[in-house]
Design an enzyme around this catalytic site. Sequence first.
Site, PDB file in Angstrom:
ATOM      1  N   HIS A 107       1.048  -1.040   0.028  1.00 43.95           N
ATOM      2  CA  HIS A 107       0.163   0.072  -0.090  1.00 43.95           C
ATOM      3  C   HIS A 107       0.804   1.137   0.133  1.00 43.95           C
ATOM      4  O   HIS A 107       1.382   1.149   1.142  1.00 43.95           O
ATOM      5  CB  HIS A 107      -0.880   0.020   1.093  1.00 43.95           C
ATOM      6  CG  HIS A 107      -1.913   1.381   0.716  1.00 43.95           C
ATOM      7  ND1 HIS A 107      -2.701   0.984   0.534  1.00 43.95           N
ATOM      8  CD2 HIS A 107      -1.694   1.829   1.531  1.00 43.95           C
ATOM      9  CE1 HIS A 107      -3.807   2.316   0.565  1.00 43.95           C
ATOM     10  NE2 HIS A 107      -2.890   3.319   1.439  1.00 43.95           N
ATOM     11  N   CYS A 108       1.395   2.405  -0.859  1.00 48.43           N
ATOM     12  CA  CYS A 108       2.017   2.510  -1.346  1.00 48.43           C
ATOM     13  C   CYS A 108       0.440   4.499  -0.683  1.00 48.43           C
ATOM     14  O   CYS A 108      -0.122   4.829  -1.167  1.00 48.43           O
ATOM     15  CB  CYS A 108       2.177   3.625  -2.800  1.00 48.43           C
ATOM     16  SG  CYS A 108       3.086   4.414  -2.793  1.00 48.43           S
ATOM     17  N   VAL A 109       1.549   5.155  -0.128  1.00 45.71           N
ATOM     18  CA  VAL A 109       1.212   6.522   0.753  1.00 45.71           C
ATOM     19  C   VAL A 109       0.758   7.628   0.063  1.00 45.71           C
ATOM     20  O   VAL A 109       0.669   8.290   0.078  1.00 45.71           O
ATOM     21  CB  VAL A 109       1.601   6.560   2.512  1.00 45.71           C
ATOM     22  CG1 VAL A 109       1.724   5.317   3.400  1.00 45.71           C
ATOM     23  CG2 VAL A 109       2.991   7.063   1.960  1.00 45.71           C
ATOM     24  N   VAL A 112      -1.766   7.054  -2.420  1.00 45.56           N
ATOM     25  CA  VAL A 112      -2.959   7.027  -1.866  1.00 45.56           C
ATOM     26  C   VAL A 112      -3.640   5.959  -1.941  1.00 45.56           C
ATOM     27  O   VAL A 112      -4.762   5.597  -2.425  1.00 45.56           O
ATOM     28  CB  VAL A 112      -3.975   7.906  -1.075  1.00 45.56           C
ATOM     29  CG1 VAL A 112      -5.046   8.046  -0.039  1.00 45.56           C
ATOM     30  CG2 VAL A 112      -2.565   9.028  -1.170  1.00 45.56           C
TER      31      VAL A 112
END
Length: 132
Positions: A107-109, A112
């Site tokens: 999950h890439c911040v 998002v």
Amino acid sequence: MAAKSATIPSGWDNLVMLLWSYFATVLADPGGVPPHWRPSIDEESGDADPLVGLAHEGTDLGLNQSATLGEQANPQLRVCRKCNQFKPPRCHHCSVCGRCILKMDHHCVWVVNCVGALNYKYFLLFLHTSTS
């Protein structure tokens, strides 16, 4: 007098590709598991699924019952403890998104969104254009 060329400067095409790949990564669905998904065969061993003949599709199985049933009948068949449904191979539950993602990478911040089976190519293109 020399004719003016109508070409785009070299920095602009990289910026356009960067923005396009970023928004494609953000807006694309990473590839969730369809609701009520069940394998008809076990993909890893090639055997027929022994749970297909059981009549439990209309009933609500508890977490422990479905996990125990899946483990006893076929150890390759996995059940998500959070979603309480069967999981395909290489599928993982994202605690941020709250759902199972096919071929989940992370999950890439920054975008998002989860990086999964359906938006992985856009994410790689985003990484490539952002570093060049």
